[in-house]
Enzyme design. Structure first.
Site: not given
Ligand code: UT7
Length: 306
Positions: A96, A233, A263
């Site tokens: 990520c 994020h 996500n």
């Protein structure tokens, strides 16, 4: 794919997903789509928006944990799809945090005089790594891609310069089993599935995120109040809001897209950037704070002037 569609896949509800994560829908790549095709589409959009052509680019850095093949690097496949037969391309794997790592790397290639114009892409097809029977993970992730072009320009060394003003990267492998994929070429010889102890990741997230952001503020000599936009994020709305609160960044300066994208790992920051640029929130000259945290653990933050 909406949350209600998940109610037919696993034992979950739209209400649980929205309350715990803020996610309302996510995109799942079609059968004919791959990380390379999504990355190529994002790259072409970024090039068009910069008024550039693949021939102007001398380096491609692709952040991804879901490459088309174990090798060659998917960045090289995107390079070929763009009709580029000059320059260089490589992948970066920091899950990520991949886009933060890739952007920092691209900036250093430019500062080192090795590259003039770098295409930085975050692209993922996490839907292909998910265990679609595990409700604790499959509802959280989505597929997507985003990209930016970085170009060399002389600065004067002040925070009024455009481009990246400060970056801070971190990792700590002792957290591996809290978020990992249980397969790989050198271990199981399979691709594997994503496994996460969500609560454990959550416990570390806000502290790690705010630590690297504070470090980047100190490097650049910038205060939270100076920020025009915080583009974090997009893993969980609660993590984003708690981080902004702890840092003293006003709610209205936070770009949130987790509701529509879920996500998307390395694609989440460039996708959120792209939404806020397209809807007119981010303007030339704005001071932007980017951050990400994920598998590894890896985490990092970047301060930049758009
Ligand atoms: O991008 C990489 C970084 N990743 C992250 O930042 C993710 C960080 N973690 C999180 O965002 C949160 O921990 C989750 C969203 C994953 C989970 O939220 P939570 O508030 O920490 O819930 P929990 O794991 O403590 O689970 C609470 C309950 C459990 O039931 P019991 O044990 O209390 O009976 C779970 O089994 O919710 C249950 N549950 C679900 N229920 C309905 C877990 N997943 C689901 C689901 N639908 N999809």
């Amino acid at each position: 794919m909406t949350n209600s569609e998940f109610e037919h896949v696993v034992d979950t509800t739209d209400e649980w997903i929205v309350q715990r994560t803020g996610i309302r829908q996510r995109y799942i790549a079609g059968e004919d789509e791959t990380t390379a095709s999504l990355g190529e589409a994002a790259a072409r959009k970024a090039l068009a928006s910069a008024g550039l052509d693949p021939s102007d680019i001398d380096l491609i850095v692709l952040a991804t944990s879901t490459p088309n093949n174990t090798f060659p690097a998917t960045a090289v496949e995107i390079q070929n799809r763009l009709g580029m037969h000059h320059g260089a391309a490589f992948d970066m794997q920091a899950v990520c945090s991949g886009f933060i790592y890739a952007l920092t790397t691209a900036d250093l290639y430019i500062r080192g005089g090795v590259a003039q114009r770098v295409l930085v892409i975050g692209a993922e097809t996490f839907s292909r790594l998910l265990d679609w029977e595990d409700r604790t993970t499959c509802v959280l992730f989505g597929d997507g891609a985003g990209a930016v072009v970085l170009e060399a320009a002389e600065g004067v060394g002040l925070t009024s310069d455009t481009g990246i003003l400060a970056a801070k990267l971190r990792s700590d492998g002792c957290h591996k089993t809290k978020l990992y994929v249980d397969g790989g070429p050198s271990t199981t010889k399979t691709v594997g599935h994503l496994r996460m102890q969500g609560r454990e990741v959550f416990k570390h997230a806000v502290g790690m995120i705010t630590d690297v952001i504070e470090d980047s503020f100190a490097i650049a000599g910038i205060k939270p109040d100076d920020i025009d936009w915080f583009v974090p994020h997009q893993a969980n709305r609660r993590i984003i809001e708690a981080s902004a609160k702890k840092l003293g960044i006003a709610e209205e300066k936070v770009v949130i897209t987790v509701d529509r994208h879920g996500n998307t790992s390395a694609a989440s920051v460039p996708l959120a950037l792209s939404v806020a640029v397209e809807d007119g929130r981010i303007k030339k000259g704005d001071l932007i704070l980017l951050e990400a945290m994920g598998g590894g653990f890896t985490w990092g933050a970047i301060l930049l002037r758009w």
